[in-house]
Scaffold this active site. Structure first.
Site, mmCIF file in Angstrom:
data_model
loop_
_atom_site.group_PDB
_atom_site.id
_atom_site.type_symbol
_atom_site.label_atom_id
_atom_site.label_comp_id
_atom_site.label_asym_id
_atom_site.label_seq_id
_atom_site.Cartn_x
_atom_site.Cartn_y
_atom_site.Cartn_z
ATOM 1 N N LYS A 124 0.825 -1.206 0.000
ATOM 2 C CA LYS A 124 0.000 0.000 0.000
ATOM 3 C C LYS A 124 0.859 1.255 0.000
ATOM 4 O O LYS A 124 1.894 1.310 0.672
ATOM 5 C CB LYS A 124 -0.921 0.020 1.212
ATOM 6 C CG LYS A 124 -1.980 1.110 1.132
ATOM 7 C CD LYS A 124 -2.639 1.383 2.471
ATOM 8 C CE LYS A 124 -1.904 2.469 3.222
ATOM 9 N NZ LYS A 124 -2.653 3.024 4.359
ATOM 10 N N LYS A 140 -7.665 2.124 -4.208
ATOM 11 C CA LYS A 140 -8.256 2.399 -2.894
ATOM 12 C C LYS A 140 -8.617 3.887 -2.831
ATOM 13 O O LYS A 140 -7.826 4.709 -2.388
ATOM 14 C CB LYS A 140 -7.279 2.021 -1.767
ATOM 15 C CG LYS A 140 -7.852 2.276 -0.365
ATOM 16 C CD LYS A 140 -6.957 1.723 0.735
ATOM 17 C CE LYS A 140 -7.520 2.065 2.110
ATOM 18 N NZ LYS A 140 -6.764 1.448 3.212
#
Length: 335
Positions: A133, A216
């Protein structure tokens, strides 16, 4: 690259979502201090391990984002990545080093962490991580986000993604347009669409395989100080409009961040997005507080009450997974 697509589908298929347990030590300390629990490595691990050993890990959680401290810790006879993998869940890792002041626009931020990233990725892959991430943040006002912020964060996300795929892992691309401010949902729609489009332009420029990426994004919400509130239905419809206008069809999955929403708000909005979803994108969740807040509040009263804490977490994870399939209801929530 089909292996990367398989990882994405393992994480997000069948209503599964992502537990974002990648709070930095500083952030986790604030969370624990807020509920009067001492922030030691042991207590941070105990809370996270309580969640990782819960029943919903097998049924609801397809991936867990870890922090550098946690991915190197052990749970009895297993490493934390081994513990997560034993549930059929994919271990992931936050790899950016945080948002710093953007030179040339000091009110805005640029996310750093590209230096030495290739070497760090090799270490994380060896530890068991299979996805990563990187979070970029943008503010909304009459003059922000600036072109400099939009361009430079997109370029960093693209370089990060290329390096991650080179290392055999799936990159989560997280361009978060913050809900701080008095802007309307319509302004959030315009700015978020601009930000996401630029990200994919740069991902393409860097030859990133879009079938092996998870986006995301934030949902389309009015600012937290806005007087122009809108319904959950409008939030869902505006969010879908944004994604249809900005995300290439090759992207397999979208996992929303909760972005300051309460547990119930984040669940309700995700459910409506899936009810109205007329795309081929998997629409799921990658929640931190919106999965953990109830559990940490309960756990803080007695950190040895593992079963009670897991019961709270299992319910929340189950509600989020129902929402990821458009099957959540108020009645199920209150059961």
């Amino acid at each position: 690259m089909s292996e990367l697509n398989n990882i994405v589908l393992k994480i997000l298929s069948n209503g599964k979502g992502i537990l974002a347990a990648d709070e930095s030590t500083g952030t986790m300390t604030k969370r624990l201090n807020a509920v009067n629990v001492e922030s030691t490595p042991e207590n941070r691990l105990l809370f996270r391990e309580t969640l990782f050993l819960s029943e919903s890990m097998k049924k609801c959680i397809g991936g867990v984002i870890l922090y550098d401290e946690t991915i190197k810790q052990n749970s009895k006879s297993k490493t934390i990545p081994e513990l997560i993998s034993s549930c059929g869940t994919v271990p992931g890792i936050k790899v950016d080093t945080g948002a710093k002041i953007l030179a040339g626009s000091p009110d805005e931020k640029i996310t750093e962490g590209l230096d030495g990233l290739r070497e760090r990725l090799k270490v994380y892959h060896k530890l068991g991580a299979r996805f990563t991430k990187w979070r970029a943040v943008y503010i909304i006002s009459d003059k922000y986000p600036s072109k400099l912020s939009v361009d430079s964060n997109a370029q960093a996300l693209a370089r990060y993604s290329a390096l991650v795929q080179e290392s055999g892992m799936v990159p989560i691309v997280e361009p978060e347009v913050l809900m701080d401010g008095d802007h309307s949902a319509d302004e959030c729609l315009v700015k978020t669409t601009e930000v996401i489009k630029k990200c994919f332009e740069e991902l393409n420029n860097n030859n990133v395989d879009l079938t092996g990426v998870i986006l995301k994004p934030n949902m389309i919400l009015p600012g937290n100080r806005s007087s122009k509130k809108i319904s959950n239905e409008e939030i869902a419809k505006l969010t879908l409009k944004c994604l249809k206008d900005s995300v290439p069809k090759e992207v397999p999955g979208i996992a929303f961040l909760s972005g300051g929403q309460t547990e119930i708000e984040a669940t309700k909005n995700l459910n409506l997005i899936n009810k109205y979803n007329d795309t081929n994108f998997i629409m799921s969740y990658s929640y931190g507080r919106a999965l953990q807040q109830g559990a940490i509040n309960f756990w803080s009263k007695d950190i040895k009450n593992i079963e009670g804490t897991q019961k709270i977490f299992n319910h929340r994870a189950n509600m989020c997974s129902l929402a990821a399939q458009g099957k959540w209801s108020k009645e199920l929530e209150e059961k």
